[in-house]
Enzyme design. Structure first.
Site, mmCIF file in Angstrom:
data_model
loop_
_atom_site.group_PDB
_atom_site.id
_atom_site.type_symbol
_atom_site.label_atom_id
_atom_site.label_comp_id
_atom_site.label_asym_id
_atom_site.label_seq_id
_atom_site.Cartn_x
_atom_site.Cartn_y
_atom_site.Cartn_z
ATOM 1 N N THR A 252 6.054 -55.377 -13.991
ATOM 2 C CA THR A 252 4.717 -55.004 -13.519
ATOM 3 C C THR A 252 4.796 -54.451 -12.094
ATOM 4 O O THR A 252 5.400 -55.062 -11.218
ATOM 5 C CB THR A 252 3.773 -56.237 -13.517
ATOM 6 O OG1 THR A 252 4.018 -57.006 -14.678
ATOM 7 C CG2 THR A 252 2.325 -55.806 -13.464
ATOM 8 N N ASP A 256 4.417 -48.413 -9.273
ATOM 9 C CA ASP A 256 3.795 -48.369 -7.943
ATOM 10 C C ASP A 256 4.878 -48.418 -6.867
ATOM 11 O O ASP A 256 4.803 -47.712 -5.851
ATOM 12 C CB ASP A 256 2.841 -49.552 -7.749
ATOM 13 C CG ASP A 256 1.886 -49.727 -8.912
ATOM 14 O OD1 ASP A 256 1.544 -48.699 -9.541
ATOM 15 O OD2 ASP A 256 1.499 -50.866 -9.198
HETATM 16 O O1 RIB Z 1 0.678 -51.301 -11.726
HETATM 17 C C1 RIB Z 1 0.477 -52.683 -11.705
HETATM 18 C C2 RIB Z 1 -0.927 -52.999 -11.305
HETATM 19 O O2 RIB Z 1 -1.810 -52.536 -12.298
HETATM 20 C C3 RIB Z 1 -1.193 -54.469 -11.172
HETATM 21 O O3 RIB Z 1 -0.972 -54.935 -9.859
HETATM 22 C C4 RIB Z 1 -2.633 -54.628 -11.636
HETATM 23 O O4 RIB Z 1 -3.490 -54.929 -10.586
HETATM 24 C C5 RIB Z 1 -2.997 -53.295 -12.272
HETATM 25 O O5 RIB Z 1 -3.879 -52.624 -11.529
#
Ligand code: RIB
Length: 310
Positions: A252, A256
């Site tokens: 996860t 980002d």
């Molecule tokens: O890309 C991961 C994120 O996607 C998580 O932190 C969650 O908040 C969602 O927005």
């Protein structure tokens, strides 16, 4: 001098559990301990870029509640300039995500309620963009009201700043935004959704990346998880592999991390392939820890990983 990065986007409180497998529809299964922490694609990008070494200005919207105040404390602790992290005054609670991470595969399922991030006003966008003029790069995702994001992308591009869009959560975009995007970083699912081209194999990924370049994006980087990234640009087209020796526990936020680290590297003047290796190292490291923002790698960790990768 550190690179100057503007991130426009979401802050979300992540509510996470690790499960032996992802549940089926209508099923209840036991999970590991519940964990709550800072997340949201925009905030994760901001933390990744900051820890990678950039000066970061972050614009977001928060609920006027304990989760929103915790976010402000986190930005301060990370050294992120969050003067444009504004509190919603209409009582909308801070955005929240429900995240299940499957032990073993380290893959996840996420639902996200973006809360105040759905209500950026034009005035808020314009104020943040005015302060961000002169940044080396501006970074976006799609966890805010789309018109606000499009307005911010166009304004930064008009001001001569390079732009990076991570098109997640994926949604239909107007054709005229693509030429305003210097770097587009979809994963294979997002690349397929944006083009209608199946990306199950390498030929499909190549075709989707070419189609996105044909729409006007400068450089298209399709992130492919453990395989690395496929990049299509004016100067270089091909694969850049993932950092070796990574054992993921939670993927996860890896996209980002990739976007934040890549933005930092490219803003510092690294060439495209060096910046992609830097970002692959950062993203890989982020998957070796549980959580999203707290899992982002530091500059020292990324450099150590790159050193052992030579
Ligand atoms: O890309 C991961 C994120 O996607 C998580 O932190 C969650 O908040 C969602 O927005």
């Amino acid at each position: 001098m550190a690179a100057r990065i503007f991130v426009f986007g979401s802050y979300i409180a992540d509510m996470m559990m690790r499960t032996p497998r992802l549940p089926r529809r209508g099923e209840t299964i036991f999970a590991g301990p519940f964990q709550i922490g800072p997340g949201g694609k925009g905030s994760n990008q901001a933390v990744a870029a900051r820890r990678a070494g950039a000066d970061v200005l972050f614009a977001t919207r928060l609920g006027d509640d304990e989760l929103g105040r915790a976010a402000r404390r986190m930005f301060e602790a990370e050294g992120i300039d969050a003067r444009f992290a504004v509190f919603d005054r209409d009582g909308v609670a801070t955005g929240a995500a429900l995240i299940m991470v499957e032990e073993g595969s380290a893959e996840n399922m996420i639902t996200v309620a973006i809360g105040p991030c759905a209500h950026f006003t034009d005035a808020e966008v314009d104020a943040a963009v005015a302060a961000a003029r002169g940044s080396d790069i501006a970074v976006f995702q799609l966890e805010t009201n789309l018109p606000a994001t499009l307005r911010a992308i166009r304004a930064m591009r008009d001001a001569g700043t390079r732009t990076l869009l991570n098109p997640a959560p994926v949604q239909e975009l107007p054709d005229d935004i693509f030429p305003a995007i210097d770097f587009l970083t979809p994963n294979e699912t997002e690349a397929a959704a944006l083009t209608g081209i199946a990306t199950a194999d390498e030929a499909g990924v190549r075709a989707a990346a070419a189609a996105l370049r044909a729409k006007g994006c400068g450089t298209v980087i399709v992130t492919l998880g453990a395989k690395g990234v496929y990049v299509a640009s004016a100067g270089f087209t091909g694969m850049v592999p993932a950092a070796p020796g990574i054992v993921p526990v939670d993927t996860t936020g890896a996209g980002d991390s990739f976007a934040g680290c890549f933005a930092c590297a490219i803003a510092e003047g690294m060439d495209l392939v060096a910046a992609l290796r830097f970002a692959n190292a950062g993203a890989g490291l982020s998957t070796t820890r549980i959580g999203t923002a707290p899992a982002m790698a530091t500059r020292a960790e990324i450099e150590a990983r790159l050193e052992s990768w030579r």
